[in-house]
Enzyme design. Sequence first.
Site, PDB file in Angstrom:
ATOM      1  N   LYS A   1      -7.896  -4.482  28.297  1.00  8.14           N
ATOM      2  CA  LYS A   1      -7.138  -5.704  28.003  1.00  8.14           C
ATOM      3  C   LYS A   1      -5.676  -5.380  27.660  1.00  8.14           C
ATOM      4  CE  LYS A   1     -10.715  -8.022  29.026  1.00  8.14           C
ATOM      5  NZ  LYS A   1     -11.796  -8.629  28.275  1.00  8.14           N
TER       6      LYS A   1
HETATM    7  C1  LIG Z   1     -13.341  -8.967  28.192  1.00 11.04           C
HETATM    8  C2  LIG Z   1     -13.732 -10.376  28.042  1.00 11.04           C
HETATM    9  C3  LIG Z   1     -14.505 -10.817  26.952  1.00 11.04           C
HETATM   10  C4  LIG Z   1     -15.189  -9.894  25.992  1.00 11.04           C
HETATM   11  O1  LIG Z   1     -14.333  -9.079  25.290  1.00 11.04           O
HETATM   12  P1  LIG Z   1     -14.948  -7.857  24.425  1.00 11.04           P
HETATM   13  O2  LIG Z   1     -13.822  -7.514  23.495  1.00 11.04           O
HETATM   14  O3  LIG Z   1     -15.249  -6.760  25.407  1.00 11.04           O
HETATM   15  O4  LIG Z   1     -16.140  -8.344  23.730  1.00 11.04           O
HETATM   16  C5  LIG Z   1     -14.712 -12.181  26.807  1.00 11.04           C
HETATM   17  N1  LIG Z   1     -14.215 -13.070  27.697  1.00 11.04           N
HETATM   18  C6  LIG Z   1     -13.496 -12.671  28.771  1.00 11.04           C
HETATM   19  C7  LIG Z   1     -12.962 -13.718  29.694  1.00 11.04           C
HETATM   20  C8  LIG Z   1     -13.251 -11.313  28.986  1.00 11.04           C
HETATM   21  O5  LIG Z   1     -12.570 -10.936  30.075  1.00 11.04           O
END
Ligand SMILES: *Cc1c(COP(=O)(O)O)cnc(C)c1O
Length: 386
Positions: A184
Amino acid sequence: MRSNFLPFHVPCVGDEEVAEVVKVLRSGWLTTGPQVRAFEEAFARYIDVPHAVALNSCTAALHLALDSIGLAEGDEVLVPTMTFAATAEVVHYFKAHPVLVDCEPDTLNIDPLGVEKAITPRTRAIIAVHYAGHPCDLARILEISRLHQVKLIEDAAHALPASFNGRRVGNFGDLACFSFYATKTLCTGKGGMATTANSEYADNVRIMSLHGISKDAWRRYTAEGSWYYEISKPGFKYNMTDIAAAMGLVQLAKCDRMWKARKRIAELYCAGLRDIEDIVLPVERAEVEHSWHLYPIRLRLESLRVTRGQFIEMMRERNIGTSVHFIPLHLHPFYREQYRYSRQDFPNALSAYESLVSLPIYPSMSEGDVFDVIEVVRDLITSSRR
Ligand SMILES: *Cc1c(COP(=O)(O)O)cnc(C)c1O
């Protein structure tokens, strides 16, 4: 042709993160403590929201957001089909039902018209995902949520930083959830943050993130705290460590710089690819600022001799890593079987899915890397025309 492989993603981690993490490792305090508090305060200031609670993932944030609004067995939550597993799975934690909604054909965000149609007397909440980092139509979705008295939770996993009508995403829903997973736009290895203007929700998220205990570990074990604690509700183990928060503080300080680097790459892609008729580029509406977490292009398959899968394979052979965001939830066996969804139930998501390819977009890419991607895409499209 490139001699080395360009990965789809590389986290932007430098010496400063290393130094700050090492400081924490030497400090004698590794779990939730002063670094987490400082990260929460800095994040709340950055988003300009009253409360931010650090957690160990965005999935945990989504779970505790639903806990905060009191989601119960049998309730319905509207969720876009065009998203990652986490957005809908948390609804199942409550024995509640995610009700899938199709996407808008241009942004691939949850379609406000579809939201309105899917509301029933059992609907308790809407989870709006800012797909790829382009904010949802928050004006209309907020209006719908107020009119029907359903809560709005922003899944802002892609949307740091992004804004709608000049206001930062993370500020619109009853709660918003961010991800700091390795892929991210801000990364702490894994991690997440819940933001809210509601102090009761913030307290609930904080308490439930650490066993439902009414005082956190930091206050309990320092001189100013005490050994005494009370369990108010059976909770979870979702707290962030100071190790992760130290990394998060450095990442937050360079968040704008990383965003500008991605924005520049998006501009180069747009300039280098917009004249190709056989692909559709991502849009950016006038009222938003896009985070450019992803750069998903769509192939006009009707004018090409290749499938999306073959295109991805050819990109890989030419040393460019790509990905697909997302395989819509309704196409997965669990949702197909449990809720009897068929492929054609969400035509916009289906047709997008069949043609989507996410190109690499991250701060450490050089202009040369970006031009390589553009050249390979142009070559492959030209040589694949019918
Ligand atoms: C990556 C992601 C999540 C989950 O994030 P984590 O920190 O890995 O739990 C939730 N929603 C979307 C749209 C994502 O891309």
